[in-house]
Design an enzyme around this catalytic site. Structure first.
Site, PDB file in Angstrom:
ATOM      1  N   ASP A 102       0.858  -1.185   0.000  1.00 28.94           N
ATOM      2  CA  ASP A 102       0.000   0.000   0.000  1.00 28.94           C
ATOM      3  C   ASP A 102       0.899   1.243   0.000  1.00 28.94           C
ATOM      4  O   ASP A 102       1.787   1.342  -0.832  1.00 28.94           O
ATOM      5  CB  ASP A 102      -0.957  -0.064   1.198  1.00 28.94           C
ATOM      6  CG  ASP A 102      -2.006   1.023   1.200  1.00 28.94           C
ATOM      7  OD1 ASP A 102      -2.984   0.910   0.430  1.00 28.94           O
ATOM      8  OD2 ASP A 102      -1.852   1.988   1.967  1.00 28.94           O
ATOM      9  N   TYR A 200      -2.044  11.236   2.268  1.00 28.33           N
ATOM     10  CA  TYR A 200      -2.830  11.552   1.078  1.00 28.33           C
ATOM     11  C   TYR A 200      -2.822  13.051   0.800  1.00 28.33           C
ATOM     12  O   TYR A 200      -2.736  13.492  -0.352  1.00 28.33           O
ATOM     13  CB  TYR A 200      -4.275  11.075   1.264  1.00 28.33           C
ATOM     14  CG  TYR A 200      -4.410   9.574   1.327  1.00 28.33           C
ATOM     15  CD1 TYR A 200      -4.540   8.816   0.171  1.00 28.33           C
ATOM     16  CD2 TYR A 200      -4.416   8.902   2.554  1.00 28.33           C
ATOM     17  CE1 TYR A 200      -4.667   7.441   0.221  1.00 28.33           C
ATOM     18  CE2 TYR A 200      -4.535   7.521   2.609  1.00 28.33           C
ATOM     19  CZ  TYR A 200      -4.665   6.798   1.441  1.00 28.33           C
ATOM     20  OH  TYR A 200      -4.774   5.431   1.496  1.00 28.33           O
ATOM     21  N   HIS A 258      -7.013  -6.510  -1.465  1.00 27.79           N
ATOM     22  CA  HIS A 258      -5.972  -5.524  -1.183  1.00 27.79           C
ATOM     23  C   HIS A 258      -5.051  -5.930  -0.040  1.00 27.79           C
ATOM     24  O   HIS A 258      -3.856  -5.618  -0.069  1.00 27.79           O
ATOM     25  CB  HIS A 258      -6.627  -4.179  -0.845  1.00 27.79           C
ATOM     26  CG  HIS A 258      -5.642  -3.080  -0.593  1.00 27.79           C
ATOM     27  ND1 HIS A 258      -4.874  -2.528  -1.600  1.00 27.79           N
ATOM     28  CD2 HIS A 258      -5.291  -2.436   0.560  1.00 27.79           C
ATOM     29  CE1 HIS A 258      -4.094  -1.581  -1.077  1.00 27.79           C
ATOM     30  NE2 HIS A 258      -4.332  -1.510   0.220  1.00 27.79           N
TER      31      HIS A 258
END
Length: 281
Positions: A102, A200, A258
């Site tokens: 990730d 982010y 994921h």
């Protein structure tokens, strides 16, 4: 090692070594993603240690309670890569097997571009190379998959929403329950939600010539492992990643979503060890 310090930030570390104290032990460094922590690797580590590797993991900035600086600039990729470099220097190791999942995968790709001389091998789980993602945003379905990137840019609202909805969302995505509980609990710690989301919010606007967008291909022997049912990271970027590696490269597609380290630890350990086994002598 239980912790290390960089620029006044203290990072929590786990350090496992079957042959403790043996200076010849090869080191593998595992980087977690969002909203995980170093315990992401708890089921992967034993097989690596049994194979004779020293395994180090750490809670990255925003996750370690004493390493949660404020402001998005503190979470730029340059800082994330510098944290990894500082840990390797503290460990006294010249070269390492680097593994990331990730966001940890994004850091691993960036580290491989900037510091190839410090790597023996690179293994990335789930996350395609960043230039492959950028291509897929224009030519594939990645823009649709990445809708949450814009949502996470909003101030305050993501923290408020995710404090209530993170656990159900992780549960629906297939993450095992004990990891759901752990990650959701950490997310509620003071500063943890904003620290994780700052990764982010620090994503730069891509501009031609930006120092954040290095064009060189990865020169480290690389393994890339991707789950075909990953809802956030699609096939177009996964298959495009090969174009950005100028070294020996393997691509493993799993029947997985994921959360590959938590749900397929045996396959992850096998990929790391196989990448190591096939390195040029």
């Amino acid at each position: 090692m239980q912790e290390f310090t960089r620029d006044g930030l203290v990072f929590d570390v786990s350090d496992a070594d079957r042959d403790r104290g043996d200076p010849s032990s090869e080191l593998v460094l595992l980087l977690h993603g969002w909203p995980q922590d170093r315990h992401t690797w708890s089921q992967v580590t034993p097989a690596l240690v049994e194979a004779g590797l020293r395994v180090v993991t750490f809670d990255q900035r925003g996750y370690s309670p004493r390493a949660r600086p404020r402001g998005r600039r503190a979470y730029r990729m340059e800082e994330l890569v510098a944290d990894v470099l500082a840990l390797l220097d503290e460990l006294g190791t010249a070269r390492v097997h680097l593994v990331g999942h990730d966001w940890g995968g994004s850091v691993a790709w960036a580290f491989a571009e900037r510091h190839p001389e410090r790597l023996r091998s690179l293994t990335v789980l789930s996350t395609p190379h960043h230039h492959a993602i950028a291509w897929a945003m224009r030519h594939g379905d990645q823009a649709r998959r990445s809708w949450y990137l814009a949502a996470f840019q909003l101030p305050t609202i993501p923290e408020l929403v995710l404090r209530r909805r993170l656990a159900p969302a992780l549960r629906r995505s297939g993450l095992p329950e004990h990891h759901v509980q752990r990650y959701a609990a950490r997310f509620r710690e003071p500063g943890a939600a904003s620290g994780g989301l700052a990764w982010y919010r620090a994503i730069p606007l891509r501009r031609k010539g930006s120092s954040n967008s290095i064009a060189r291909r990865v020169s480290t022997p690389t393994a890339y492992v991707w789950g075909r049912d990953d809802p956030a990271l699609g096939r177009a970027a996964a298959e495009r990643t090969r174009a950005h590696v100028a070294a020996d490269y393997t691509f493993t597609e799993l029947d997985a979503g994921h959360w590959i380290p938590e749900t397929h630890p045996a396959e992850v350990a096998a990929a790391i060890l196989e990448r190591r086994r096939t390195l040029p002598q």
